[in-house]
Design an enzyme around this catalytic site. Sequence first.
Site, short mmCIF file in Angstrom:
data_model
loop_
_atom_site.label_atom_id
_atom_site.label_comp_id
_atom_site.label_asym_id
_atom_site.label_seq_id
_atom_site.Cartn_x
_atom_site.Cartn_y
_atom_site.Cartn_z
N ASP A 143 1.78 -52.60 -0.03
CA ASP A 143 2.80 -53.34 -0.76
C ASP A 143 2.12 -54.49 -1.53
OD1 ASP A 143 5.38 -53.91 -1.53
OD2 ASP A 143 6.12 -54.47 0.45
N ASP A 180 0.62 -56.13 -8.14
CA ASP A 180 1.67 -57.05 -8.56
C ASP A 180 1.12 -58.11 -9.51
OD1 ASP A 180 3.60 -59.00 -8.85
OD2 ASP A 180 4.25 -58.93 -6.76
N HIS A 215 12.79 -52.97 -5.38
CA HIS A 215 12.29 -53.93 -4.38
C HIS A 215 13.42 -54.86 -4.00
CE1 HIS A 215 7.79 -53.43 -4.51
NE2 HIS A 215 8.23 -52.53 -5.36
N GLY A 244 15.62 -54.62 -1.52
CA GLY A 244 16.87 -53.91 -1.24
C GLY A 244 17.72 -54.54 -0.14
ZN LIG Z 1 8.56 -55.93 -3.07
#
Ligand SMILES: [Zn+2]
Length: 287
Positions: free
Chosen positions: A79, A101, A214, A216
Amino acid sequence: MKTLRQAVQEAQEKKVAIGHFNISNLEGFWGVVRAAQNLSLPVIIGLSEGERDFVGVRQARALVTSLQEEGVQVYLNADHTYSFDRVKEVIDAGYDSVIFDGAKLSFEENIIQTKKCVEYARASGRDVLVEAELGYIGTSSKVLDEIPEGVLLGEESLTDPAKAKDFVEKTGIDMLAPAVGNFHGMLRSGVDPKLNIERVGAIALATGVPLVLHGGSGNSQDDFTGSIAAGIAIVHINTEIRVAYKQGLTKGLSENPDEVAPYKFLKPAMSAVQEVVEKKLRFFNNL
Ligand SMILES: [Zn+2]
């Protein structure tokens, strides 16, 4: 066993989503896996940089591999990963997918860094999926009193479909995490603002790649059903299982104050995680 790419494709064809659940330890791991096994569904185990540092980068791989060898359809994702070096580390360690990210970088810099990660994945000789993020959705998976600073939910702040198309074409990523009214963490009230389903559909159409939702935790079943039909192929849940874990742990400790066997007082924590994961998996698969 199917590769993660095949599993994602299959989910899209069936108009369902694969659940992605983060773990920090073995109880969390078994909670997620037992839920998936009970429902005979594939599942993705995710670990952020911090979670990987705690569990062990290669040790997480070994745990998931041991189940795959038993025929359980579990996949492993790194992640939110913020540097090329840490992306390289998990690709070398054999992860099925990784999220670079660069949401806080400029659009141009995000492209340069993401592309570098994609090239490394392609050169690995394995089919490693690379996901990247466009649009800011906050960073921490916790219970929030208000929407995180920097996250804007107005139409103009959501991921722009044309920009997303450009980003996907220039980087060659396999999956995209957009900002569509979602954010990491969940509001204390337990109900997050509605997602922009129309925007999900527009981004899916423009980019042609599977989209990943993402943050959620806190979103409603209607939000999941609508966004999955519009192009979401994976849904991430972390905060809600963290909360459930902590509540289960507190229960395990307070109900048996003299118990010192961890495998006994930790059981309620595992069951609490399992319960939340099963509930979410039912949502994502229209069960
Ligand atoms: Zn995330």
